[in-house]
Scaffold this motif. Structure first.
Motif, PDB file in Angstrom:
ATOM      1  N   HIS A  38       0.835  -1.206   0.000  1.00  0.00           N
ATOM      2  CA  HIS A  38       0.000   0.000   0.000  1.00  0.00           C
ATOM      3  C   HIS A  38       0.867   1.254   0.000  1.00  0.00           C
ATOM      4  CE1 HIS A  38      -3.836  -2.095   1.059  1.00  0.00           C
ATOM      5  NE2 HIS A  38      -2.981  -3.003   1.463  1.00  0.00           N
ATOM      6  N   LEU A  39       0.251   2.315  -0.466  1.00  0.00           N
ATOM      7  CA  LEU A  39       0.870   3.624  -0.375  1.00  0.00           C
ATOM      8  C   LEU A  39       0.385   4.231   0.942  1.00  0.00           C
ATOM      9  CD1 LEU A  39       2.617   5.007  -2.458  1.00  0.00           C
ATOM     10  CD2 LEU A  39       0.596   6.248  -3.226  1.00  0.00           C
ATOM     11  N   VAL A  40       1.323   4.554   1.822  1.00  0.00           N
ATOM     12  CA  VAL A  40       0.961   5.063   3.140  1.00  0.00           C
ATOM     13  C   VAL A  40       1.416   6.503   3.256  1.00  0.00           C
ATOM     14  CG1 VAL A  40       1.194   4.706   5.634  1.00  0.00           C
ATOM     15  CG2 VAL A  40       1.371   2.776   4.080  1.00  0.00           C
ATOM     16  N   GLU A  41       0.547   7.345   3.817  1.00  0.00           N
ATOM     17  CA  GLU A  41       0.929   8.733   4.040  1.00  0.00           C
ATOM     18  C   GLU A  41       0.721   9.046   5.516  1.00  0.00           C
ATOM     19  OE1 GLU A  41      -0.025  11.250   0.474  1.00  0.00           O
ATOM     20  OE2 GLU A  41      -0.828  12.489   2.104  1.00  0.00           O
ATOM     21  N   ILE A  42       1.843   9.218   6.201  1.00  0.00           N
ATOM     22  CA  ILE A  42       1.770   9.479   7.648  1.00  0.00           C
ATOM     23  C   ILE A  42       1.835  10.984   7.878  1.00  0.00           C
ATOM     24  CG2 ILE A  42       2.935   9.167   9.870  1.00  0.00           C
ATOM     25  CD1 ILE A  42       3.911   6.565   9.051  1.00  0.00           C
ATOM     26  N   VAL A  43       1.012  11.495   8.802  1.00  0.00           N
ATOM     27  CA  VAL A  43       1.172  12.885   9.235  1.00  0.00           C
ATOM     28  C   VAL A  43       1.580  12.881  10.700  1.00  0.00           C
ATOM     29  CG1 VAL A  43      -0.399  13.939   7.576  1.00  0.00           C
ATOM     30  CG2 VAL A  43      -1.312  13.076   9.727  1.00  0.00           C
ATOM     31  N   CYS A  44       2.539  13.760  11.027  1.00  0.00           N
ATOM     32  CA  CYS A  44       3.050  13.783  12.399  1.00  0.00           C
ATOM     33  C   CYS A  44       3.696  15.126  12.680  1.00  0.00           C
ATOM     34  CB  CYS A  44       4.073  12.666  12.595  1.00  0.00           C
ATOM     35  SG  CYS A  44       5.529  12.872  11.561  1.00  0.00           S
ATOM     36  N   PRO A  45       3.787  15.497  13.952  1.00  0.00           N
ATOM     37  CA  PRO A  45       4.547  16.698  14.287  1.00  0.00           C
ATOM     38  C   PRO A  45       5.997  16.513  13.822  1.00  0.00           C
ATOM     39  CG  PRO A  45       3.256  15.964  16.171  1.00  0.00           C
ATOM     40  CD  PRO A  45       3.175  14.874  15.136  1.00  0.00           C
ATOM     41  N   ARG A  65       9.675  -2.896   6.802  1.00  0.00           N
ATOM     42  CA  ARG A  65       9.853  -3.188   5.372  1.00  0.00           C
ATOM     43  C   ARG A  65       9.244  -2.107   4.483  1.00  0.00           C
ATOM     44  NH1 ARG A  65       7.572  -8.041   3.426  1.00  0.00           N
ATOM     45  NH2 ARG A  65       6.037  -8.217   5.101  1.00  0.00           N
ATOM     46  N   GLY A  66       9.190  -0.882   4.993  1.00  0.00           N
ATOM     47  CA  GLY A  66       8.637   0.205   4.189  1.00  0.00           C
ATOM     48  C   GLY A  66       9.691   0.806   3.284  1.00  0.00           C
ATOM     49  N   GLN A 126       5.895   3.243   0.678  1.00  0.00           N
ATOM     50  CA  GLN A 126       5.197   2.038   0.250  1.00  0.00           C
ATOM     51  C   GLN A 126       5.419   0.998   1.319  1.00  0.00           C
ATOM     52  OE1 GLN A 126       6.594   0.895  -3.606  1.00  0.00           O
ATOM     53  NE2 GLN A 126       5.126   2.220  -4.638  1.00  0.00           N
ATOM     54  N   MET A 127       4.382   0.261   1.638  1.00  0.00           N
ATOM     55  CA  MET A 127       4.509  -0.636   2.770  1.00  0.00           C
ATOM     56  C   MET A 127       3.617  -1.853   2.614  1.00  0.00           C
ATOM     57  SD  MET A 127       4.272   0.732   6.535  1.00  0.00           S
ATOM     58  CE  MET A 127       5.200  -0.042   7.765  1.00  0.00           C
ATOM     59  N   PRO A 128       4.135  -3.042   2.993  1.00  0.00           N
ATOM     60  CA  PRO A 128       3.305  -4.247   2.898  1.00  0.00           C
ATOM     61  C   PRO A 128       2.101  -4.157   3.839  1.00  0.00           C
ATOM     62  CG  PRO A 128       5.612  -4.806   3.305  1.00  0.00           C
ATOM     63  CD  PRO A 128       5.493  -3.332   3.466  1.00  0.00           C
ATOM     64  N   GLU A 129       0.973  -4.676   3.366  1.00  0.00           N
ATOM     65  CA  GLU A 129      -0.249  -4.656   4.174  1.00  0.00           C
ATOM     66  C   GLU A 129      -0.038  -5.312   5.545  1.00  0.00           C
ATOM     67  OE1 GLU A 129      -3.939  -5.593   2.093  1.00  0.00           O
ATOM     68  OE2 GLU A 129      -4.471  -6.966   3.713  1.00  0.00           O
ATOM     69  N   ALA A 130       0.756  -6.388   5.548  1.00  0.00           N
ATOM     70  CA  ALA A 130       0.976  -7.111   6.802  1.00  0.00           C
ATOM     71  C   ALA A 130       1.603  -6.204   7.852  1.00  0.00           C
ATOM     72  CB  ALA A 130       1.882  -8.314   6.547  1.00  0.00           C
ATOM     73  N   GLU A 131       2.395  -5.247   7.403  1.00  0.00           N
ATOM     74  CA  GLU A 131       3.101  -4.365   8.334  1.00  0.00           C
ATOM     75  C   GLU A 131       2.247  -3.166   8.734  1.00  0.00           C
ATOM     76  OE1 GLU A 131       6.021  -4.932   9.620  1.00  0.00           O
ATOM     77  OE2 GLU A 131       6.626  -6.682   8.437  1.00  0.00           O
ATOM     78  N   ILE A 132       1.214  -2.885   7.947  1.00  0.00           N
ATOM     79  CA  ILE A 132       0.335  -1.762   8.279  1.00  0.00           C
ATOM     80  C   ILE A 132      -0.629  -2.167   9.384  1.00  0.00           C
ATOM     81  CG2 ILE A 132      -1.450  -0.199   7.363  1.00  0.00           C
ATOM     82  CD1 ILE A 132      -0.120  -0.460   4.657  1.00  0.00           C
TER      83      ILE A 132
END
Ligand SMILES: Nc1nc2c(ncn2[C@@H]2O[C@H](COP(=O)(O)OP(=O)(O)O)[C@@H](O)[C@H]2O)c(=O)[nH]1
Ligand SMILES: [Mg+2]
Length: 687
Positions: free
Chosen positions: A595-602, A617-618, A638-644
Motif C-alpha cells: 500500500h501507499l501510506v501517508e503518515i502525518v506527524c509533528p 519493510r517500508g 510504500q509498505m506491505p499490508e501485513a506491516e500496516i
C-alpha cells in the motif's frame, strides 16, 4: 421572553445555550464539567474522576478505562438560563464524537494545561474548531500546578492556534503558589476559595503593574480589529469597560481571537467567571442556526449529534432544536425523507435520561425512538425536509479487527448489532470479507476497537472474540508449463470422461487471469469448454501455497471426449485436475499487497517515523511539510499490508497520540525467503 431580548439585569438574553467541553486527553474536561454542575447547583457534591463519581465518564466502559470514550451530556441552570454541556473525549481515537457534536453547539471551551507535550493534541482540536467555525475559549486548567509564568504558557500554546490567544486573566502569586487571579476586563482581583465563589480583593502593588501591562497587551490584540479602540490606546484614553466587553464578545463570535481564562477544575476555581463569560459572550441559538443556514420559524429543525441504543429505553437521538419545538408525538423527517414520531423527550444528565415535556428552541435533549435518525441528520417537522447540514466526514480508519460471535446462536444478532454500533459511531465501519469469510471492524485505534467490542457485548448482547484480520495474500507462477488433465471413471453403466491439455503461463503483475480457447477440430466440443473454464477458475481459488492464484493465463489447447460418458461435470473436473497438477511445476511464488501510506506527524517525530517505516519493510518515498499545518510533516512510503496491520499503535506512541495515516492499495509484490515460508506454513497449519 424574546430570543434576542435584553434581560432585566441588562444582559443579553439568548435563551438555552449549548457548550462543548473539548481539549487534550486528561486536561480536566470531565472534572470541569463536574465543577460547573456543582457550582450551578445541578448536583450536591463535586465528584472526582479518580474516585469514579463524576457525572461524565459514567458509562461502564469509561469507568473501566478511566477515560472518556464518548460524549456525555449534562444540563444545568445558571442565572435563569439553561446550559447543556457536552463533555467530549479528548483522545484522537474518539474524536468523531466531538466532530459530530460541534456543529450543534454555540461555543466550545477548550480545556488545556501548560504542557508542551500536549501542544500537538491541542492543535488538532483547535483545528477542528477553526474548520467548523465554532467560537471557542481556552480554559487554562490546573494552574495550581503551574511552574511557569502564564505569559510563557501562552507563548508555548500559541503555535497550536491560528488566531491570537487572548489572555484575559492573570494569576496572583504568593511565593510559588497561585492564590487568585486578576480579571483584566473587569479590572478586579479575586482570591480563590475551595469549592466556593472567589472573593474580591483590592489590586495593589506589583499586581497593579502586572495588571496594567497584561491589560494593555489584551487591548492591543483586540484593537487589531477595532480602529476606534486602537486610537484610544494610542492617545492613552482609557476605553470604557462596556466597550471592552463588547469587543471581547464580538471578536470571540467572529472567531478572530481565542480568549483565555484560567482556573483549577478540581477545586472549582475560576468556574464562575467562566460561566459568566459564556453567559455574556457566547452566541445563542439564533446565531448558531444562522451559522448552519437554518431559517428561524415555527417548524422544528433539529440536528442529531449523538445516537444511543439503551438497553431499556430503546434508541435515543440526542438533538439540538435549532428552530421550533418538539414534543411527544412530533413527526420529524430526515433529509433523506425517513420520518418518525418522537416517543418521549428526555433531559440529559450523564447516563441518566429523565423524561420531560416538550423541548423548546435552543434546547438539547434526547428524542426517543426515532428509528431512522442517524448521527449527523437534520430532522424537520416541516413539509419540506431540511437540507442536510454539514456532516463531518469520519476520519479514515487506521486499524481493523476481525470479530466473531463467541456463541454460534448469537450469529443472527451480529448484523443488527453492527448497524447500531455504526449508527452510534460513524467512525467505525464493518466490512464483510467474502474471500476470508471474516467480518472486520475498522476504526480509529486500539482503544476505539476494544471499546467497540465491549459495546457489542454490553449494549447489544453479542459477546465477540477478536483477532487480527487476515492479509490479502495471493500467489502467482514464474514458469510456464503444459499439463494434461484427465478425468475418467467407470462405475457400472454410465461413466465419466473428460480430457484436456492446458497451457499455463505467467502474466505480468496486475493482469489477473485470462482463459483462452484454442481448440481446433472440435477435439473438445464447444459446449464443454465453459465447464473447463469453471473447473480451472475453481482450482485457482486455492493454489499450491494456499492462496488465490493471479496473474496467469490458461489456454485450452487440446483434449478428447467420449460421446456417452462426457459431461459438463466431467470436463469441470478435468480442468481442475489440470491446474492442481500443473501449478506446482510452475515455480509458485507468494504475492503480498503493498500500500501507499501517508503518515502525518509533528515534525519532531519525523525521524522516528522514518525509522518505524524502515523497520516495517517500508520504502520511504519522501517527506514534506504538511500543507496548512505549522510544525507538521507528511511522510510517504510504500509498505506491505501485513506491516500496516498494527502500524498505528507505533505511530501513536511515537507522537504523543496525534500521528495518523491514510493508505491505499498500490500493487502486489513477490515475497520470498523466510517471511514467505512462515506465512505459507501458518496457512497450512490453519487448514
Ligand atoms: N491539580 C489539578 N488536577 C486536575 C485539575 N483538573 C483535573 N485534574 C486531574 O487531572 C486528571 C484528568 O482529569 P479529567 O477530568 O479526567 O480530564 P479529561 O480527560 O480532560 O476529562 C484527573 O486526575 C483530575 O483529578 C486541576 O485543576 N488541578
Ligand atoms: Mg474526560
Amino acid at each position: 421572553m424574546g430570543q434576542h431580548g435584553t434581560g432585566p439585569d441588562g444582559t443579553r438574553n439568548l435563551g438555552h445555550r449549548c457548550i462543548a467541553l473539548v481539549g487534550p486527553f486528561q486536561s480536566g474536561k470531565t472534572t470541569l464539567l463536574e465543577a460547573i454542575l456543582a457550582r450551578t447547583g445541578a448536583i450536591q457534591r463535586q465528584g472526582t474522576v479518580d474516585a469514579g463519581t463524576t457525572v461524565g465518564d459514567a458509562s461502564k466502559e469509561a469507568r473501566h478505562h478511566k477515560m472518556s470514550v464518548e460524549a456525555t451530556f449534562a444540563t444545568t441552570n445558571f442565572m435563569g438560563d439553561s446550559y447543556t454541556f457536552v463533555d467530549c473525549p479528548g483522545s484522537i481515537e474518539f474524536i468523531q464524537d466531538m466532530r459530530s457534536v460541534l456543529p450543534a453547539v454555540d461555543a466550545a471551551v477548550v480545556v488545556c494545561e501548560a504542557d508542551e507535550k500536549k501542544v500537538p493534541q491541542l492543535q488538532l482540536i483547535l483545528r477542528e474548531l477553526e474548520d467548523q467555525n465554532i467560537p471557542h475559549f481556552l480554559f487554562l486548567n490546573k494552574i495550581d500546578k503551574a511552574d511557569k509564568r502564564v505569559r510563557e504558557t501562552i507563548k508555548l500554546l500559541q503555535p497550536a492556534s491560528r488566531v491570537p490567544l487572548l489572555l484575559r486573566q492573570i494569576p496572583i502569586w504568593n511565593g510559588d503558589i497561585i492564590t487568585g487571579f486578576v480579571d483584566l476586563a473587569l479590572e478586579r482581583a479575586f482570591v480563590y476559595k475551595e469549592h466556593a465563589p472567589s472573593e474580591i480583593i483590592e489590586i495593589k502593588g506589583e499586581n497593579l503593574d502586572r495588571k496594567k501591562e497584561a491589560r494593555f497587551t489584551m487591548l492591543e490584540t483586540l484593537a487589531d480589529h477595532d480602529d476606534q479602540l486602537m486610537e484610544q490606546l494610542l492617545e492613552d484614553i482609557e476605553p470604557p469597560r462596556d466597550k471592552v466587553f463588547d469587543d471581547l464578545a464580538k471578536e470571540l463570535r467572529d472567531r478572530i481571537v481565542c480568549p483565555v481564562l484560567i482556573g483549577v477544575a478540581t477545586r472549582s476555581n475560576g468556574v464562575l467567571r467562566l460561566m459568566k463569560a459564556l453567559r455574556h459572550e457566547s452566541p445563542g441559538v439564533s446565531e448558531t442556526a444562522q451559522r448552519l443556514g437554518v431559517k428561524a420559524g415555527n417548524e422544528a429543525v433539529a440536528l442529531v449529534l449523538k445516537t444511543f441504543h439503551t438497553t431499556h429505553g430503546g434508541k435515543m437521538s440526542v438533538a439540538r432544536l435549532l428552530s421550533g419545538q418538539a414534543g411527544d408525538g412530533t413527526t420529524l423527517a430526515s433529509s433523506a425523507g425517513d420520518a418518525g414520531r418522537v416517543s418521549g423527550v428526555f433531559k440529559l444528565m450523564g447516563q441518566h435520561f429523565e423524561k420531560r415535556g416538550q423541548a423548546a428552541v435552543g434546547e438539547m435533549v434526547a428524542l426517543g425512538k426515532l428509528d431512522s435518525a442517524k448521527t449527523g441528520d437534520t430532522l424537520s417537522s416541516g413539509k419540506q425536509t431540511a437540507a442536510a447540514l454539514l456532516q463531518a466526514r469520519p476520519y479514515a480508519p487506521v486499524l481493523a479487527i476481525a470479530v466473531q460471535a463467541k456463541e454460534r446462536k448469537d450469529d443472527v444478532k451480529l448484523g443488527p448489532a453492527f448497524t447500531k454500533l455504526t449508527e452510534e459511531d460513524p467512525s467505525l465501519s464493518v466490512v464483510h470479507n467474502a474471500e476470508s469469510h471474516e467480518v472486520v471492524i475498522w476504526g480509529q485505534g486500539e482503544m476505539h476497537l476494544r471499546v467497540a467490542a465491549e459495546h457489542l457485548a454490553d449494549r447489544f448482547m453479542v459477546p465477540v472474540s477478536t483477532r487480527p484480520p487476515s492479509v490479502g495474500y495471493r500467489e502467482t507462477i514464474r514458469k510456464p508449463v503444459t499439463q494434461r488433465g484427465r478425468h475418467k471413471k467407470q462405475s457400472g453403466g454410465h461413466g465419466q470422461f473428460g480430457d484436456v491439455v492446458l497451457e499455463i503461463k505467467p502474466l505480468p503483475r496486475g493482469s489477473g487471469f485470462k482463459f483462452e480457447d484454442r481448440i481446433t477440430g472440435g477435439v473438445v466440443p464447444r459446449n464443454y469448454i465453459p465447464a473447463v473454464e469453471e473447473g480451472v477458475i475453481d482450482a485457482l481459488k486455492h493454489g499450491p501455497l494456499g492462496f488465490p492464484v493471479v496473474d496467469m493465463s490458461v489456454a485450452l489447447i487440446d483434449g478428447s471426449y467420449h460421446t456417452v460418458d462426457s459431461s459438463d461435470q466431467a470436463f469441470r473436473t478435468a480442468g481442475r485436475i489440470g491446474i492442481v497438477e500443473g501449478l506446482p511445476q510452475c515455480q509458485p511464488v507468494l504475492l503480498e499487497p503493498i500500500h501507499l501510506v501517508e503518515i502525518v506527524c509533528p515534525s519532531d517525530a519525523t525521524a522516528k517515523m522514518n525509522a518505524i517505516l524502515s523497520g516495517r519493510r517500508g520504502q520511504i518515498l519522501g517527506f514534506d511539510t504538511r500543507e496548512g499545518w505549522d510544525g507538521w510533516d507528511t511522510v510517504r512510503a510504500q509498505m506491505p499490508e501485513a506491516e500496516i496491520g498494527d502500524l498505528i499503535i507505533e505511530v501513536r506512541s511515537a507522537t504523543a497520540g496525534v500521528g495518523s495515516f491514510v493508505f491505499k492499495f498500490d500493487h502486489m509484490a513477490e515475497l520470498t525467503g523466510r517471511t514467505a515460508d512462515q506465512i505459507i506454513a501458518a496457512r497450512r497449519a490453519a487448514e
